[in-house]
Enzyme design. Structure first.
Site, PDB file in Angstrom:
ATOM      1  N   ASP A 180      18.249 -12.790  38.592  1.00  0.00           N
ATOM      2  CA  ASP A 180      17.613 -13.523  37.508  1.00  0.00           C
ATOM      3  C   ASP A 180      16.552 -12.545  37.015  1.00  0.00           C
ATOM      4  O   ASP A 180      15.554 -12.317  37.719  1.00  0.00           O
ATOM      5  CB  ASP A 180      16.958 -14.806  38.020  1.00  0.00           C
ATOM      6  CG  ASP A 180      16.319 -15.577  36.888  1.00  0.00           C
ATOM      7  OD1 ASP A 180      15.615 -14.947  36.071  1.00  0.00           O
ATOM      8  OD2 ASP A 180      16.516 -16.796  36.794  1.00  0.00           O
ATOM      9  N   HIS A 181      16.762 -11.941  35.859  1.00  0.00           N
ATOM     10  CA  HIS A 181      15.902 -10.799  35.516  1.00  0.00           C
ATOM     11  C   HIS A 181      14.432 -11.193  35.357  1.00  0.00           C
ATOM     12  O   HIS A 181      13.549 -10.350  35.412  1.00  0.00           O
ATOM     13  CB  HIS A 181      16.445 -10.032  34.294  1.00  0.00           C
ATOM     14  CG  HIS A 181      16.156 -10.690  32.980  1.00  0.00           C
ATOM     15  ND1 HIS A 181      16.943 -11.669  32.456  1.00  0.00           N
ATOM     16  CD2 HIS A 181      15.164 -10.493  32.078  1.00  0.00           C
ATOM     17  CE1 HIS A 181      16.447 -12.055  31.293  1.00  0.00           C
ATOM     18  NE2 HIS A 181      15.373 -11.353  31.026  1.00  0.00           N
ATOM     19  N   HIS A 243      15.930 -19.109  34.511  1.00  0.00           N
ATOM     20  CA  HIS A 243      14.583 -18.554  34.333  1.00  0.00           C
ATOM     21  C   HIS A 243      13.458 -19.592  34.499  1.00  0.00           C
ATOM     22  O   HIS A 243      12.496 -19.354  35.215  1.00  0.00           O
ATOM     23  CB  HIS A 243      14.451 -17.904  32.953  1.00  0.00           C
ATOM     24  CG  HIS A 243      15.532 -16.901  32.656  1.00  0.00           C
ATOM     25  ND1 HIS A 243      16.047 -16.053  33.602  1.00  0.00           N
ATOM     26  CD2 HIS A 243      16.204 -16.612  31.511  1.00  0.00           C
ATOM     27  CE1 HIS A 243      16.973 -15.285  33.061  1.00  0.00           C
ATOM     28  NE2 HIS A 243      17.089 -15.610  31.795  1.00  0.00           N
TER      29      HIS A 243
HETATM   30  C1  BG6 Z   1      18.894 -14.242  29.068  1.00  0.00           C
HETATM   31  C2  BG6 Z   1      19.513 -15.299  28.213  1.00  0.00           C
HETATM   32  O1  BG6 Z   1      19.129 -14.509  30.423  1.00  0.00           O
HETATM   33  O2  BG6 Z   1      17.484 -14.203  28.833  1.00  0.00           O
HETATM   34  C3  BG6 Z   1      19.217 -15.022  26.758  1.00  0.00           C
HETATM   35  O3  BG6 Z   1      20.925 -15.335  28.426  1.00  0.00           O
HETATM   36  C4  BG6 Z   1      17.736 -14.866  26.511  1.00  0.00           C
HETATM   37  O4  BG6 Z   1      19.742 -16.064  25.926  1.00  0.00           O
HETATM   38  C5  BG6 Z   1      17.139 -13.863  27.505  1.00  0.00           C
HETATM   39  O5  BG6 Z   1      17.547 -14.394  25.194  1.00  0.00           O
HETATM   40  C6  BG6 Z   1      15.618 -13.855  27.414  1.00  0.00           C
HETATM   41  O6  BG6 Z   1      15.115 -12.821  28.204  1.00  0.00           O
HETATM   42  P1  BG6 Z   1      13.715 -12.129  27.877  1.00  0.00           P
HETATM   43  O7  BG6 Z   1      13.508 -11.162  29.004  1.00  0.00           O
HETATM   44  O8  BG6 Z   1      13.843 -11.492  26.545  1.00  0.00           O
HETATM   45  O9  BG6 Z   1      12.708 -13.243  27.876  1.00  0.00           O
END
Ligand code: BG6
Length: 483
Positions: A180-181, A243
């Site tokens: 989960d980045h 997230h």
């Molecule tokens: C991804 C989603 O996991 O996270 C995207 O699939 C979303 O829809 C993105 O835009 C948002 O990531 P960040 O790091 O830009 O907040």
């Protein structure tokens, strides 16, 4: 100094795709440039494209790294470390060739058989890839083997369980790195430090002192080129299950016994399992219509490329939930996320309870407010603690002001989440990855909402706003930093 990785082959399934070129290859290059992979990391891009080869893959990587790096150093890295192997979906003979190729690279570079399989694949391709890796014996080697699985991890509780079962047929839990980045973002990791290194906050972090917690992940981007995936997923699956739930778990969890993967994950799982079933009246779904972002008119969701004209997919969700444990009983947690909102903003607002008596009522008309702590995770990383001060002079007035900390001011540019996460995969640290039980606890919570989603109203909001009015009313107010 970051820990040094043991030598390995790093196989990227989906090696020519968007994630590989935008995030993974740049992260691998940075780890190489920092010396983290100095003992050897051979990257093998795997994709269906039979027209691609080592030379073209290296060119793709050089292009992906763009202008921000020394082109000669990038070219040297690409030449010495990058390879490509075509593999068709679920083709056993292709996986046998892949196995032979990995073994040949290990012999050539004298590597000990450590392997990472990074599945940067669309969800429909996960199962076949894992089965084929198992079928040709690629899940066993002389060294260690780790598999990295990208989100979305399943579509609901049943599919997440099936995917966990399949992974466990071939890998042990300590070999599985579910990404989960958000967990790789410095500001998200800082939640742990903030809470558990600063005793003054920890003593206030409970139902006695906190009135409510609001977690907002707003994006100004729309669905972009991902309608094929997004229209089947929607915001609840795409953002909330992963997230926002991870952020919630970090805010709500008890103090882990150590800063270690097992200890932290155990507390997150307990927090998630303590969340009460979410009532239908505690959810607002929305979908963006036409509007304006930064002065530019943008189309509504149903007018975007590849979105079916009558799509009922939600691009916004707001949820009110309660955690039934001793720390949080009775404290509402509000989650809110949406695409095409006024601006990009991820923040957590902790509202403290007000003083029991407002003794200034006789000298001024200022209202009785609660203190609040605003943790901004992006884009202006930092936090603000809001409190009241007397405005100098007469008449008597009270003004709300923040004590502010800014990451950029103190530390400059923050590292990319993927660099942190790949470093941890290479060094075998699972702290920032999601355990099987976490995925299932999160899906158990949201699957009932997904099942009745079609029967719930879908409120339209204009692109460039903070979401449907119904949600403002429901969560109390717009995000703090927006006001
Ligand atoms: C991804 C989603 O996991 O996270 C995207 O699939 C979303 O829809 C993105 O835009 C948002 O990531 P960040 O790091 O830009 O907040």
């Amino acid at each position: 100094m970051p820990a040094t990785a043991e030598p390995c082959v790093f196989v990227i399934f989906g090696g020519t795709g968007d994630l590989a070129t935008r995030k993974l290859l740049p992260a691998l290059y940075e780890l190489h440039a920092q010396g983290v992979t100095a003992s050897g990391c051979i990257v093998l891009g795997v994709a269906r494209d039979p027209g691609m080869d080592d030379v073209r893959f290296r060119a793709l990587a050089r292009e992906a790294l763009g202008d921000g790096h020394d082109p000669d150093a990038v070219a040297r890295w690409a030449e010495s470390s990058l390879h490509y192997q075509p593999v068709g979906e679920a083709k056993r003979e292709d996986y046998e060739s892949l196995c032979a190729r990995i073994e040949a690279l290990e012999r050539e570079h004298e590597l000990p058989g450590n392997r990472v399989f990074y599945l940067a694949l669309p969800p429909r391709a996960f199962d076949d890839a894992v089965r084929c890796l198992g079928a040709v014996g690629l899940t066993r080697s002389a060294g260690w083997t780790r598999v990295v699985v990208e989100k979305p991890f399943g579509r609901d509780l049943a599919s997440a369980r099936a995917l966990n079962d399949l992974l466990h047929e071939h890998f042990r839990e300590r070999q599985i790195y579910r990404i989960d980045h958000y967990l790789g973002k410095e500001t998200v990791q800082n939640l742990l430090v903030f809470r558990f290194a600063n005793a003054m906050f920890e003593t206030l972090w409970n139902r006695e002192h906190i009135e409510s917690v609001e977690i907002t992940v707003a994006e100004s981007l729309g669905v972009e080129e991902r309608a094929g995936y997004y229209d089947k997923a929607g915001a609840l699956r795409d953002m909330v299950q992963s997230h926002l739930t991870q952020l919630l778990a970090l805010v709500a969890m008890e103090v882990p016994v150590a800063f270690e993967a097992d200890a932290i994950r155990a507390e997150k799982i307990k927090a998630l399992r303590s969340i009460a079933p979410i009532r239908p009246t505690d959810v607002v779904f929305g979908q963006y219509g036409r509007g304006t972002i930064d002065g530019t008119p943008v189309p509504g969701y149903r007018e975007e490329d590849d979105v079916p004209a009558g799509s009922a997919t939600e691009t916004f969700v707001a949820i009110r939930l309660e955690i039934e444990n001793w720390r949080w009983q009775g404290v509402p947690f509000f989650l809110r996320t949406g695409k095409r909102m006024a601006r990009r903003l991820t923040e957590i607002e902790v509202k403290f309870r007000r003083a029991p008596v407002w003794m200034f009522r006789t000298v001024c008309e200022d209202v009785f407010r609660s203190n609040s702590l605003l943790l901004t995770l992006q884009p202006d990383e930092g936090f603000s603690l809001f409190f009241d001060v007397k405005r100098p002079g007469e008449p008597f007035h009270i003004k709300r002001l923040p004590l502010h900390f800014s990451y950029a001011g103190a530390f400059g540019k923050l590292p990319e989440a993927y660099r942190t996460l790949i470093h941890d995969v290479l060094t075998g640290n699972q702290t920032l990855f999601v355990h099987a039980d976490e995925t299932e606890a999160a899906w158990a919570l949201y699957t009932p909402l997904l099942e009745r989603r079609g029967a719930e109203p879908l409120h339209e909001y204009a692109a460039g706003t903070w979401g449907p009015e119904e949600a403002d009313h429901f969560t109390g107010e717009t995000p703090r930093a927006a006001t």
